[in-house]
Scaffold this active site. Structure first.
Site, PDB file in Angstrom:
ATOM      1  N   GLU A  56      -1.104   3.060   6.039  1.00  0.00           N
ATOM      2  CA  GLU A  56      -1.269   3.617   7.386  1.00  0.00           C
ATOM      3  C   GLU A  56       0.071   3.854   8.071  1.00  0.00           C
ATOM      4  O   GLU A  56       0.234   4.833   8.789  1.00  0.00           O
ATOM      5  CB  GLU A  56      -2.135   2.683   8.238  1.00  0.00           C
ATOM      6  N   VAL A  57       1.006   2.920   7.909  1.00  0.00           N
ATOM      7  CA  VAL A  57       2.311   3.050   8.579  1.00  0.00           C
ATOM      8  C   VAL A  57       3.335   3.531   7.540  1.00  0.00           C
ATOM      9  O   VAL A  57       3.577   2.842   6.537  1.00  0.00           O
ATOM     10  CB  VAL A  57       2.756   1.707   9.189  1.00  0.00           C
ATOM     11  N   HIS A  71       2.991  -6.595   2.523  1.00  0.00           N
ATOM     12  CA  HIS A  71       2.140  -7.572   3.196  1.00  0.00           C
ATOM     13  C   HIS A  71       2.234  -8.877   2.424  1.00  0.00           C
ATOM     14  O   HIS A  71       1.972  -8.901   1.213  1.00  0.00           O
ATOM     15  CB  HIS A  71       0.670  -7.141   3.168  1.00  0.00           C
ATOM     16  N   HIS A  90       6.473  -1.389   3.671  1.00  0.00           N
ATOM     17  CA  HIS A  90       6.252  -2.781   4.069  1.00  0.00           C
ATOM     18  C   HIS A  90       5.469  -3.487   2.975  1.00  0.00           C
ATOM     19  O   HIS A  90       4.574  -2.916   2.366  1.00  0.00           O
ATOM     20  CB  HIS A  90       5.499  -2.874   5.401  1.00  0.00           C
ATOM     21  N   ASN A 127       0.850  -1.184   0.000  1.00  0.00           N
ATOM     22  CA  ASN A 127       0.000   0.000   0.000  1.00  0.00           C
ATOM     23  C   ASN A 127       0.890   1.240   0.000  1.00  0.00           C
ATOM     24  O   ASN A 127       1.874   1.301   0.739  1.00  0.00           O
ATOM     25  CB  ASN A 127      -0.909  -0.004   1.229  1.00  0.00           C
TER      26      ASN A 127
END
Ligand code: AMP
Length: 119
Positions: free
Chosen positions: A100-101, A107, A105, A92
């Site tokens: 969001e973070v 997933h 990253h 994302n």
């Protein structure tokens, strides 16, 4: 492009300020279980250096860092028992991507059919 926020939750995990459920680690990469898993298997694969998202990683990451992330994918899949049946890999990115973070990253989600790519 956003400035990296060193107080984001994954930066704290990488510094060892807060714990994580580690799955895999090497010189460039840490992989740990998502705290709120969306499927039976849900692991986050992150570079150790401070990249906000895949844009800055793709532009500024070294070849060794870029390779390390992709090399980690089948290793994590093997460790988590999803290598044979497959999984989904998602990064994302920023507002429209629903990130969001603000530490890059990927997933890795699987262990059961993941469902439609976009609902
Ligand atoms: P994203 O929306 O792509 O930025 O995903 C952030 C992910 O981080 C979500 O799936 C959260 O469940 C997960 N998450 C948030 N805090 C933690 C934490 N302390 N340890 C592990 N995963 C977390």
């Amino acid at each position: 492009m956003k400035t990296y926020d060193p107080n984001n939750i994954f930066a704290k995990i990488l510094r060892g300020d807060i714990p994580c459920d580690k799955v895999y680690e090497d010189d460039h990469v840490l992989a740990f279980k998502d705290k709120f898993p969306k499927r039976a298997v849900h692991v986050l694969i992150v570079p150790k250096k401070p990249y906000t998202d895949v844009r800055s990683f793709g532009e500024q990451g070294s070849d060794a860092e870029l390779a390390a992330i992709l090399r980690a994918v089948p290793k994590v899949a093997e460790i988590m028992g999803v290598k044979q049946d497959g999984f989904r890999l998602i990064a994302n990115t920023d507002m429209h991507g629903g990130q969001e973070v603000p530490h890059l990253h990927f997933h890795l989600i699987g262990g059961e059919p993941v469902g439609p790519m976009v609902s």
